[in-house]
Structures are given as structure tokens and as C-alpha cells.
Design an enzyme around this catalytic site. Structure first.
Site, PDB file in Angstrom:
ATOM      1  CB  SER A 129      13.414  22.588 -14.916  1.00 59.55           C
ATOM      2  OG  SER A 129      12.676  23.781 -14.941  1.00 59.55           O
ATOM      3  CG  HIS A 170      -1.700  -1.207   1.451  1.00 56.69           C
ATOM      4  ND1 HIS A 170      -2.955  -1.439   0.947  1.00 56.69           N
ATOM      5  CD2 HIS A 170      -1.355  -2.336   2.119  1.00 56.69           C
ATOM      6  CE1 HIS A 170      -3.359  -2.650   1.315  1.00 56.69           C
ATOM      7  NE2 HIS A 170      -2.400  -3.219   2.023  1.00 56.69           N
ATOM      8  CD  GLU A 201       8.797  12.355 -15.377  1.00 58.77           C
ATOM      9  OE1 GLU A 201       7.886  13.015 -14.889  1.00 58.77           O
ATOM     10  OE2 GLU A 201       9.836  12.876 -15.834  1.00 58.77           O
ATOM     11  CE  LYS A 217      11.898  19.400 -10.939  1.00 59.70           C
ATOM     12  NZ  LYS A 217      10.734  19.942 -11.610  1.00 59.70           N
TER      13      LYS A 217
END
Ligand code: ARG
Length: 465
Positions: free
Chosen positions: A277, A156, A290, A283
Site C-alpha cells: 500500500s 454458508h 482480486e 499491508k
């Protein structure tokens, strides 16, 4: 030269219709398979005395020349010639004259296109098995270095029990092993020759379908000509196997995204696999996992697309079936890109053992072991569960973890607690204690890695003709 099927027509094809119905823009990928099929077909026509040998030689010579032109990228395809089959046939006739027209004796584009796709997918499936093996080696090499690296294991997405990081990684090894198995098993259904089925009913010429199958390296010959030209199960099966594989890749990618976050800091992906970024200088984004996660969508989509195209089609060939190609090519291309990125990304990933260790110390993932401790001293598990639940509640209130609670405090919950609980509770011992087969103890993980290596060393029977 006008259309190869132009005889029955009195009008030119509408330009929009020509463009709309043509498949050459995408089926040119099958050019080499198409030549391969034609070479086998014409050889057989010669052997069966259907086409005279001098003509066979001429046709073969022409086909080899076209193959050269294709390999050099010199060939220009035309939409007016609709698809790869007619583009090549037209070219052949231009090259060697009307004798080129004998190539299409005893076959149809319906069995021809099916043959091309069987040949194509067979090669690709074997290639994917090999690419998957590289991913498995990458996982194995990280696992071997991290047998004693402990991380919290989750259910979970809540901390559950500490585990070896190698154990976690190896779970993916076995998923990819099953993916390989599925792909290899599907070969037995891809490896059938539809060639010689004709348009749907067979042919009046005394052809030899076994011979073309043999020349093309197919194990079997479709026994029903209608099934041969309208079967696309082998493509559905590939798209379905690819979808399951992408599910695994997507789950792994999601873990890499989570693990490389500031909150987890379990791994750091190599700079060469991340991007920055345009506005936030700090970043480092995990774009590759992804995108792998996202590419899963189109692979599922291609499966749904073809299932829907085929649903309710009457036998035998229908033009609808031309829509089987783009989705298949797209899935092939997606898998090629995905698998070639995955192996080096895993290999170059840095495992941050210190932050993993820190994480394990700051949780209650050793609570089950405390319950098991009481059980081993004679308590019923349910009773022990209740007591440990209360201890956890107490610890949360006191802002402590289980290793910080004094023995005197433990004894207030149950007299059976002893000094040795601190040993039992140390994450290293918690992991080491899970000695059951397939468990996370270093011994078991080492066994598992040995089994995995044995699997990789097995020689697969792949007919890669
Ligand atoms: N381009 C067609 C396809 O991809 C080839 C078969 C065409 N057959 C036909 N009878 N129109 O399916």
C-alpha cells in the site's frame, strides 16, 4: 491504388465512415490465419484449373513474402483498406502486380473472415487446454503435500465439518477438468470449414471445398453456404466456456483472498504475487486473485455482447458480425494472462498448517460426529441431533469446545456417552472417519488424487494443425 471495391462508387468514402467501419485496428491479429487460408485457397484454385499454375506460384510466393513481413513487424496497415483481408490483398497486388487480384476468385470476405476465426480459435482452445493442465498440476502438487492438513470445511461460510485441505483444493481440480472437457468438446464444432461458401450462396467456379478443408486441417465442411458465413455459434460457445471457467477461477480467487486475510491466516501468497500500500506500510495485498476475480466481469460481458449482436440478425452476413472480434480477442487475452498467473501463484503459495490446526481446534465442526456417535449406539438421528444441539448450547454458555466437556457432564445429556467420545471428536479422526467414496478421509483423498493423475495422463485427441 483506390479501394478494391471502388468500381461502383463515384465519391470518396467519408473519412469518419472509413474509420468507423474499419476493423484493421483489431482484426490484424488474424493476419497469419488470413495468409494460411489464402495459401490453401489458391493452391486449390490451381489444382482445379481455375487459376493457371504459374499465377498460383506467383501468388504463393507473394503471400509468403507478406507473411515474412508480418512476422518481422514490417508491415504497415492502412485504415483506408478497411480490414486485414483487403490490406493483405492490396499488398499482394502491389508486390506481384494485377495477377494478385486472382486470389479472390471464388471466395468472398464473408467466408474468408469466418475461416480465419475458425483457424484462430482452434489454436487458442488447444492452448487453453494445455494452460489449464498446468494449473491442475499446480493444484495437484499442493494437494499431495496436504492430504493430512486439516482445515474447517464451511457451508454458508460457517464452520461445518473439518476436512483435508487437499480435498478442498482438489474440488478445483475437477472443476478445471470439466472446463478442459468442455473446451475439447467444442473443438468438434470449431473444426468446420466455411471456405468456399462465397458471399452467401456458393460460387460459379468449380472449386473443391473438401480440398481446402483438408489443406487447412479442418475435420468437416459446412454443408450450407449461408450457415457457413453467418454461424458464430462456435465463438459464443467459446465465450460461454470461458465464462464458466472464469467463474471457477473467481471462486478460487475469492478463497485465496479470504484465506490470506489476517482473520484466517490459512495461506500466505508469495511476495512476488502481492503488492503493498502507498500509505499503510504493513499491508500486503492479494491483488492478483482480486484482479482475477474482477476480470471475470469482462469475460461475462463479452459473452453478453455477442449474444446481443447476433440476436435477431437476418441471414446471411451482416456488418454487425464484425463486432464478434474484439470481445473474442479480449476474452482470449484475458484467459492467457489469467491462466499463466494462476499456476505459479498456486505453486508458490505457503500453506500455514499451524494456524489451520488452531482453527480446527476452536470450533464445533465435530458436532455431527457426536450425533453420529449416538446414532451408532441405537438412537434415531433426529433425537441425537436435538441432544447434541443442547450440548453445543451448554458448551457455548460455559465457554468450552466439545473436547473440553467432562464425561460426567456428557452423561447428564445421555447415558450412552463413553470415554471413547474424545477419540471420536479429535479432528484427525473426524476427517479419517469420512471414508465414503469421494469423502475427505486421507484414504479417499489419496484415491481421488490417483484418479486425477490418471485423467492427466490420458492423451487428449487434439487436432492441432
Ligand atoms: N471485416 C469484416 C468482418 O470482420 C470482414 C467481412 C466483410 N464483409 C463484407 N461483406 N463487408 O466481418
Amino acid at each position: 491504388m483506390s479501394k478494391l471495391w471502388g468500381g461502383r462508387f463515384t465519391k470518396e468514402t467519408n473519412k469518419l465512415v472509413e474509420e468507423f467501419t474499419a476493423s484493421i485496428s483489431f482484426d490484424q491479429i488474424l493476419a497469419l490465419e488470413d495468409i494460411e487460408g489464402s495459401l490453401a485457397h489458391v493452391q486449390m484454385l490451381g489444382e482445379c484449373a481455375i487459376v493457371p499454375l504459374p499465377d498460383v506460384l506467383l501468388i504463393k510466393k507473394g503471400l509468403y513474402e507478406i507473411k515474412e513481413q508480418i512476422l518481422k513487424g514490417e508491415i504497415e496497415y492502412s485504415v483506408a483498406d478497411e480490414d486485414i483481408h483487403m490490406n493483405i490483398e492490396k499488398r499482394l497486388i502491389q508486390l506481384i502486380g494485377p495477377v494478385g487480384g486472382k486470389l479472390h476468385t471464388g471466395r468472398s470476405r464473408n467466408d474468408q473472415v469466418a475461416t480465419d476465426m475458425h483457424l484462430y480459435l482452434k489454436k487458442k482452445v488447444i492452448q487453453f487446454v494445455e494452460q489449464l493442465e498446468k494449473v491442475q498440476y499446480a493444484i495437484l502438487s499442493q494437494a499431495k503435500q496436504n492430504i493430512d492438513t486439516i482445515i474447517p470445511g464451511y457451508t454458508h461460510l460457517q464452520r461445518a465439518q473439518p476436512i483435508s485441505f487437499a480435498h478442498h483444493l482438489m474440488a478445483y481440480f475437477w472443476m478445471f477438468e470439466r472446463d478442459k472437457e468442455r473446451l475439447l468438446e467444442s473443438l468438434s464444432r470449431i473444426d468446420w470449414s466455411p471456405l468456399g461458401a462465397g458471399a452467401l450462396a456458393g460460387t460459379t467456379f468449380p472449386i473443391n471445398r473438401q480440398r481446402t478443408a483438408e489443406l487447412l486441417g479442418f475435420q468437416s465442411v459446412y454443408p450450407n453456404s449461408m450457415d457457413a458465413v453467418s454461424d458464430r455459434d462456435f465463438i459464443l460457445e467459446f465465450l460461454s466456456n470461458a465464462s464458466i471457467l472464469m467463474t471457477h477461477i473467481s471462486r478460487l480467487s475469492e478463497e485465496l483472498v479470504i484465506w490470506s486475510s489476517q482473520e484466517f491466516q490459512f495461506v500466505e501468497l508469495d511476495d512476488s504475487f502481492c503488492t503493498g500500500s502507498s500509505i499503510m506500510p504493513q499491508k500486503k495485498n492479494p491483488d492478483v486473485p482480486e484482479l482475477l476475480r474482477a476480470k471475470t466481469g469482462r469475460v461475462y460481458g463479452n459473452l453478453m455482447g455477442l449474444l446481443t449482436v447476433l440476436k435477431g440478425l437476418p441471414l446471411a452476413y451482416n456488418k454487425d458480425m464484425q463486432e464478434d472480434k474484439e470481445g473474442m480477442f479480449d476474452t482470449v487475452e484475458t484467459l492467457e494472462g489469467t491462466l499463466s498467473l494462476l499456476a505459479p501463484m498456486i505453486e508458490t503459495m505457503v500453506v500455514k498448517k499451524a494456524s489451520m490446526e488452531k482453527a480446527v481446534k476452536q470450533d464445533f465442526s465435530n458436532a455431527t460426529d457426536l450425533a453420529d456417535y449416538l446414532v451408532k449406539k441405537g438412537l434415531a438421528f433426529r433425537e441425537a441431533h436435538e441432544i447434541i444441539g443442547k450440548i453445543v448450547l451448554f458448551a457455548i454458555k460455559e465457554n468450552k469446545y466439545l473436547l473440553d466437556i467432562d464425561l460426567s457432564e456428557y452423561k447428564q445429556f445421555h447415558q450412552m456417552f463413553d470415554e471413547n467420545i474424545y477419540d471420536v471428536l479429535s479432528p484427525k479422526n473426524v476427517v479419517a472417519a469420512r471414508e465414503s467414496f469421494g469423502g475427505t478421509s486421507p484414504n479417499q483423498v489419496r484415491n481421488q488424487i490417483a484418479l486425477a493423475e490418471k485423467e492427466l495422463n490420458k492423451v487428449h485427441e487434439m487436432s492441432s494443425k
